[in-house]
Design a protein around this motif. Structure first.
Motif, mmCIF file in Angstrom:
data_model
loop_
_atom_site.group_PDB
_atom_site.id
_atom_site.type_symbol
_atom_site.label_atom_id
_atom_site.label_comp_id
_atom_site.label_asym_id
_atom_site.label_seq_id
_atom_site.Cartn_x
_atom_site.Cartn_y
_atom_site.Cartn_z
ATOM 1 N N VAL A 34 14.025 4.042 2.144
ATOM 2 C CA VAL A 34 13.047 3.806 3.207
ATOM 3 C C VAL A 34 12.712 2.319 3.271
ATOM 4 N N HIS A 35 12.333 1.893 4.464
ATOM 5 C CA HIS A 35 11.923 0.509 4.676
ATOM 6 C C HIS A 35 10.503 0.388 4.116
ATOM 7 N N VAL A 36 10.405 -0.046 2.887
ATOM 8 C CA VAL A 36 9.153 0.047 2.133
ATOM 9 C C VAL A 36 7.960 -0.604 2.854
ATOM 10 N N PRO A 37 8.105 -1.809 3.421
ATOM 11 C CA PRO A 37 6.928 -2.419 4.057
ATOM 12 C C PRO A 37 6.390 -1.620 5.245
ATOM 13 N N THR A 38 7.191 -0.722 5.790
ATOM 14 C CA THR A 38 6.699 0.145 6.863
ATOM 15 C C THR A 38 5.795 1.234 6.301
ATOM 16 N N TRP A 39 6.067 1.662 5.088
ATOM 17 C CA TRP A 39 5.397 2.851 4.562
ATOM 18 C C TRP A 39 4.296 2.557 3.564
ATOM 19 N N ASP A 40 4.175 1.314 3.108
ATOM 20 C CA ASP A 40 3.114 1.053 2.124
ATOM 21 C C ASP A 40 1.770 0.860 2.824
ATOM 22 N N SER A 41 0.726 1.290 2.147
ATOM 23 C CA SER A 41 -0.630 1.105 2.687
ATOM 24 C C SER A 41 -1.053 -0.340 2.424
ATOM 25 N N ALA A 42 -2.162 -0.753 3.034
ATOM 26 C CA ALA A 42 -2.656 -2.114 2.796
ATOM 27 C C ALA A 42 -2.974 -2.297 1.308
ATOM 28 N N ALA A 43 -3.576 -1.255 0.708
ATOM 29 C CA ALA A 43 -3.931 -1.357 -0.713
ATOM 30 C C ALA A 43 -2.681 -1.445 -1.581
ATOM 31 N N SER A 44 -1.657 -0.659 -1.235
ATOM 32 C CA SER A 44 -0.414 -0.692 -2.015
ATOM 33 C C SER A 44 0.244 -2.066 -1.890
ATOM 34 N N ASP A 45 0.267 -2.579 -0.674
ATOM 35 C CA ASP A 45 0.887 -3.880 -0.453
ATOM 36 C C ASP A 45 0.193 -4.952 -1.298
ATOM 37 N N ALA A 46 -1.143 -4.849 -1.359
ATOM 38 C CA ALA A 46 -1.893 -5.844 -2.140
ATOM 39 C C ALA A 46 -1.533 -5.751 -3.626
ATOM 40 N N LEU A 47 -1.427 -4.513 -4.126
ATOM 41 C CA LEU A 47 -1.125 -4.353 -5.552
ATOM 42 C C LEU A 47 0.292 -4.844 -5.886
#
Ligand SMILES: *Cc1c(COP(=O)(O)O)cnc(C)c1O
Length: 470
Positions: A34-47
């Motif tokens: 999967v295209h990870v940046p499409t599916w990560d939440s804002a909180a996940s992206d920050a972590l």
């Protein structure tokens, strides 16, 4: 799609290559990502950004696992809390909107929707097309037992279900109704939300928020089960049939598996057995692990599993790896073949075309004679005369072949050497090879197949001729 679906596809496409062993049917696989940046939440992206640096999904992802493995339990648990709370908020807002559409006043709609979902409760997710092979109602096999799991006073469970059936799919629509009916039970009602109109936006919210993503198709019909990959970056765990991607991703300690790694058709007994596996896992492992907290309120074993799942699976089941594999395994080699064929005024292309045409026209002039077998000390010496008719000897290969001795081994396949041309018979040769004699002669066959260093066999020439040695 997945390694397992590669196998399934070789069987599906097998009839296009009559006479060829299934293992040689030219269908490979690239496992989805999967295209990870499409599916990560804002909180996940920050972590992730904090752990591995800015733009974590660009470039080479190797080395990423190491750094993810060092995220402390507390931060992982905070991520899960944030993601779960965002899902509860989404579900409430959606519900309030629905109530308003039905004529409720705005503040009253908000008030009613506030009772939906709990940001601190273990949250399961199931969202699919309601196709029969996906068994969307497996969890309802024993409604009483499932209701008990959901409504435990000490360790409650909530679930978000989404899905839709094809308008012409009556069994699919009946399964949607079965869920809605189950949800009408007053005890169950506060614990399940059905989100209608499953689409990519709904999928995004769900895969960010759930603690456990459930997938229980009938093996081997789930080609991939890609939605399970979407939860990885967000710290969700998978509970899935050993099918599709999960058959190659699963290891104990980073999620849960059901089934036995075999296909069982649509046997209702087996469906029932797998439903019990899900209940057992929920009761004995998933629920207790989620609610087993340390003095700081963190379920360490759970966060440990989340960390393993994030670190080991997220980089691999990403489009980053997938696109690389497509390029390296298929696109680039094929582009090179194409360049080779068109170069020098398509010399190679014309040669391949002529070779194919000649094989097609004259294959019926090829015949394998009787094999002459000598038993030597530790091997057979197999000799056979092959009449090639109108086919030049360099256009084919003669091989000794034996099926694999068991599923873990490869087939025995050895090129036979061409010896002298038979006198008085045009284009007829003796071919010879040795083969191990621990297997009976009837296991061995001689076969003639097309051969061309510039072409793919059997993709471009699927002729094959067999003669058993026994
Ligand atoms: C990811 C996704 C799918 C594919 O998921 P499966 O695991 O194959 O069911 C289907 N529909 C939507 C809307 C998705 O986002």
């Amino acid at each position: 799609m997945s390694r397992l679906h590669g196998e399934v596809s070789r069987r599906i496409f097998g009839p296009l290559f009559p006479g060829w062993p299934i293992a040689e049917v030219p269908v490979g696989y690239v496992t989805n990502g999967v295209h990870v940046p499409t599916w990560d939440s804002a909180a996940s992206d920050a972590l992730w950004t904090k752990a591995v640096g800015k733009q974590p999904w660009m470039g080479d992802l190797r080395g990423m696992s190491e750094r993810i493995s060092q995220i402390p339990d507390e931060e992982i648990w905070q991520l899960r809390a944030d993601n779960r709370a965002a899902l509860v908020k989404y579900v409430r807002e959606r519900y309030a909107r629905e109530l308003r559409l039905h004529g409720l006043a705005g503040d009253e709609a908000v008030e009613q929707s506030r009772h939906l979902g709990d940001p601190n409760v273990l949250t399961l997710g199931f969202a699919r097309r309601f196709a029969t092979y996906k068994r969307p109602t497996l969890l309802l096999a024993d409604p009483e037992r499932f209701a008990r799991i959901l409504t435990s006073p000490q360790r409650p469970v909530q679930m978000v279900v989404a899905g839709k059936a094809h308008p012409a799919d009556e069994p699919g629509k009946a399964m949607v109704r079965q869920w809605l009916k189950f949800m009408e039970r007053p005890d169950v009602r506060p614990h399940i939300v059905f989100v209608p109109d499953y689409n990519i936006n709904v999928a995004e919210q769900l895969t960010q928020g759930v603690d456990v993503w459930i997938n229980n198709p009938r093996r081997p019909w789930e080609a991939s089960g890609t939605s399970g990959m979407k939860v990885l970056v967000n710290g969700g765990l998978n509970l899935s049939e050993l099918d599709g991607w999960w058959a190659e991703a699963y290891e104990p300690g980073l999620g849960w598996a059901i089934g036995d790694g075999q296909g069982h058709g649509s046997d209702p007994e087996w469906d029932r057995h797998e439903a019990e596996q899900v209940y057992d896992l929920l009761e004995n492992e998933i629920v207790p692990t989620f609610y087993q907290r340390n003095e700081r309120g963190v379920p360490e074993k759970w966060t440990g599993m989340v960390r393993s799942s994030m670190a080991k699976l997220t980089p691999y089941f990403s489009t980053n790896r997938m696109v690389r594999e497509y390029v390296e395994t298929y696109y680039r080699p094929l582009a090179e073949v194409y360049e080779g064929r068109v170069a020098r005024d398509q010399a190679v292309g014309a040669q391949v075309f002529g070779w194919r045409h000649n094989l097609k026209t004259f294959w019926n002039t090829v015949h394998i004679g009787d094999a002459d077998i000598e038993l030597r000390d530790d091997h057979y010496l197999i000799k056979v005369s092959v009449l090639l008719g109108e086919v030049p000897p360099e256009d084919v290969r003669v091989e000794v072949y034996a099926e694999p001795e068991d599923a873990t081994k490869a087939a025995f396949c050895k090129t036979m050497e061409r010896h002298g041309e038979l006198i008085g018979a045009a284009n007829c040769f003796i071919f010879a090879a040795t083969a191990p004699n621990h297997r009976p002669l009837r296991d061995y066959s001689v076969r003639v197949i097309p051969s061309n260093p510039n072409a793919a066999v059997p993709l471009e020439a699927r002729q094959i001729l067999w003669k058993n040695c026994g």
